[in-house]
Design a protein around this motif. Structure first.
Motif, PDB file in Angstrom:
ATOM      1  N   ASN A 163       0.819  -1.213   0.000  1.00 27.41           N
ATOM      2  CA  ASN A 163       0.000   0.000   0.000  1.00 27.41           C
ATOM      3  C   ASN A 163       0.858   1.271   0.000  1.00 27.41           C
ATOM      4  O   ASN A 163       1.595   1.527   0.957  1.00 27.41           O
ATOM      5  CB  ASN A 163      -0.899  -0.018   1.241  1.00 27.41           C
ATOM      6  CG  ASN A 163      -1.832   1.175   1.311  1.00 27.41           C
ATOM      7  OD1 ASN A 163      -1.962   1.926   0.334  1.00 27.41           O
ATOM      8  ND2 ASN A 163      -2.483   1.339   2.454  1.00 27.41           N
ATOM      9  N   LYS A 165      -0.100   4.233   0.404  1.00 30.63           N
ATOM     10  CA  LYS A 165      -0.580   5.144   1.446  1.00 30.63           C
ATOM     11  C   LYS A 165      -0.611   4.443   2.792  1.00 30.63           C
ATOM     12  O   LYS A 165      -1.483   4.689   3.629  1.00 30.63           O
ATOM     13  CB  LYS A 165      -1.979   5.653   1.082  1.00 30.63           C
ATOM     14  CG  LYS A 165      -1.994   6.515  -0.165  1.00 30.63           C
ATOM     15  CD  LYS A 165      -3.426   6.957  -0.469  1.00 30.63           C
ATOM     16  CE  LYS A 165      -3.584   7.187  -1.971  1.00 30.63           C
ATOM     17  NZ  LYS A 165      -4.884   6.696  -2.460  1.00 30.63           N
ATOM     18  N   ARG A 166       0.351   3.574   2.992  1.00 33.25           N
ATOM     19  CA  ARG A 166       0.383   2.771   4.225  1.00 33.25           C
ATOM     20  C   ARG A 166       0.416   3.663   5.466  1.00 33.25           C
ATOM     21  O   ARG A 166       1.215   4.609   5.537  1.00 33.25           O
ATOM     22  CB  ARG A 166       1.625   1.871   4.203  1.00 33.25           C
ATOM     23  CG  ARG A 166       1.722   0.904   5.376  1.00 33.25           C
ATOM     24  CD  ARG A 166       3.087   0.212   5.344  1.00 33.25           C
ATOM     25  NE  ARG A 166       3.148  -0.872   6.318  1.00 33.25           N
ATOM     26  CZ  ARG A 166       3.333  -0.690   7.617  1.00 33.25           C
ATOM     27  NH1 ARG A 166       3.472   0.529   8.117  1.00 33.25           N
ATOM     28  NH2 ARG A 166       3.381  -1.721   8.431  1.00 33.25           N
ATOM     29  N   GLU A 167      -0.428   3.321   6.429  1.00 32.73           N
ATOM     30  CA  GLU A 167      -0.432   4.011   7.724  1.00 32.73           C
ATOM     31  C   GLU A 167       0.942   3.787   8.367  1.00 32.73           C
ATOM     32  O   GLU A 167       1.408   2.651   8.485  1.00 32.73           O
ATOM     33  CB  GLU A 167      -1.541   3.387   8.596  1.00 32.73           C
ATOM     34  CG  GLU A 167      -1.708   4.003   9.963  1.00 32.73           C
ATOM     35  CD  GLU A 167      -2.590   3.100  10.858  1.00 32.73           C
ATOM     36  OE1 GLU A 167      -3.490   2.418  10.328  1.00 32.73           O
ATOM     37  OE2 GLU A 167      -2.334   3.096  12.080  1.00 32.73           O
ATOM     38  N   SER A 269      -4.451  -0.403  -6.922  1.00 31.67           N
ATOM     39  CA  SER A 269      -4.741   0.950  -6.458  1.00 31.67           C
ATOM     40  C   SER A 269      -6.231   1.142  -6.274  1.00 31.67           C
ATOM     41  O   SER A 269      -6.923   1.596  -7.183  1.00 31.67           O
ATOM     42  CB  SER A 269      -4.196   1.963  -7.488  1.00 31.67           C
ATOM     43  OG  SER A 269      -4.718   1.654  -8.761  1.00 31.67           O
TER      44      SER A 269
END
Ligand code: HEC
Length: 270
Positions: A163, A165-167, A269
């Motif tokens: 991901n 946009k990984r946390e 995505s």
């Protein structure tokens, strides 16, 4: 005077001694008669006591052995019922043993050296406490990554895996102490079949990382990929589908394009 043949002399001598009850040391054939007649007499005496007294040792043992105590009878009487319960209990157990999670638990033995038996990390990144679910919200991306290992991602010029946009920040290949995650797939130099890779990935997601298969978030993924009834798992195991053909083989994957393959690729995505 007529000569009397020797054998007749012997015979009469034997008769005489027989009549008088004397034994003779003469061993001529005639003398054998009293001895021979004595033998049956002896034999007659012998069987009589035998028939009355002597049981063979095994009969004696059987007669004197302790019998089953009365209180054990209840236990014995319940045995058939117990056997039924046992057979019923066996059935679901077989199902669980054949599923991806059970196979994955064994396969994880080849990862534990670097990632820790419980996924706590070491030479490799942590694979517990939900961390890996942040990196790979889609199981397809994780299957790809474990299949090829991280160096293939570097070679393909991919800056990130999983991901973007990984946390807590996206993961870049070779970003963990600079060490690569080694390739696992058979066709790229690893030792695992595709069914084993799916199994070990299911184990990492649902066991070491603790994703809840009953939760709304993961239920669909679990049922599609990791449950013992997973058609995908069965097809991979039977060799009737592969990571490269999976999207064509399973209609439910075509609805959400981005299924797993055997080449490194950017994360799905969406
Ligand atoms: C030789 C040590 C080693 C072995 C064996 C190993 N790994 Fe790794 N693994 C690593 C390293 C190092 C990384 C970090 C890779 C990087 O930064 O490019 C990693 C990363 C990962 C990641 C990404 C985690 C994340 O959140 O970024 C997963 C998933 C993973 N490994 C799964 C496995 C599985 C499953 C196995 C067994 C089939 C396995 N690894 C075997 C060393 C290993």
């Amino acid at each position: 005077m007529t000569e009397i043949p020797e054998h007749l002399l012997n015979r009469s001598k034997a008769r005489r001694s027989e009549a008088s009850g004397e034994s003779t040391s003469d061993s001529s054939p005639a003398v054998a008669t009293p001895a021979a007649s004595a033998a049956p007499a002896k034999a007659k005496e012998a069987p009589a006591p035998k028939a009355v007294v002597q049981d063979p040792a095994y009969v004696v043992a059987a007669k004197t052995r302790k019998k089953i105590p009365f209180w054990a009878m209840t236990t014995l009487a319940l045995l058939p019922a117990w056997a039924m319960l046992y057979l019923i209990a066996l059935k679901p157990a077989e199902k669980v043993v054949a599923g991806p999670l059970a196979i994955g638990a064994t396969t994880f033995g080849s990862c534990a050296g670097c990632h820790g038996a419980d996924g706590a990390g070491g030479a490799g990144r942590v694979l517990y406490q939900g961390e890996v679910m942040k990196t790979f919200p889609h199981i397809e991306d994780m299957l790809n990554f474990v299949y090829t290992g991280s160096q293939e991602y570097v070679a393909a010029g991919l800056k990130l895996y999983g991901n973007p946009k990984r946390e807590g920040g996206a993961h870049a290949p070779l970003s963990y102490n600079g060490n690569p995650m080694p390739m696992q797939g058979e066709t790229v130099g690893g030792a695992l079949t595709e069914a084993e890779i799916l199994s070990v990935v299911c184990h990492v997601r649902y066991t070491t990382s603790g994703a809840d298969p009953a939760s709304e978030e993961w239920m669909s993924e679990y049922e599609t990929w990791c449950s013992p009834d997973s058609e995908i798992f069965k097809a991979l195991e039977a060799g009737s589908s592969t990571f490269d053909s999976i999207e064509k083989d399973f209609a439910m994957l075509a609805e959400k394009p981005g299924a797993v393959g055997t080449k490194p690729r950017a994360a799905i995505s969406k």
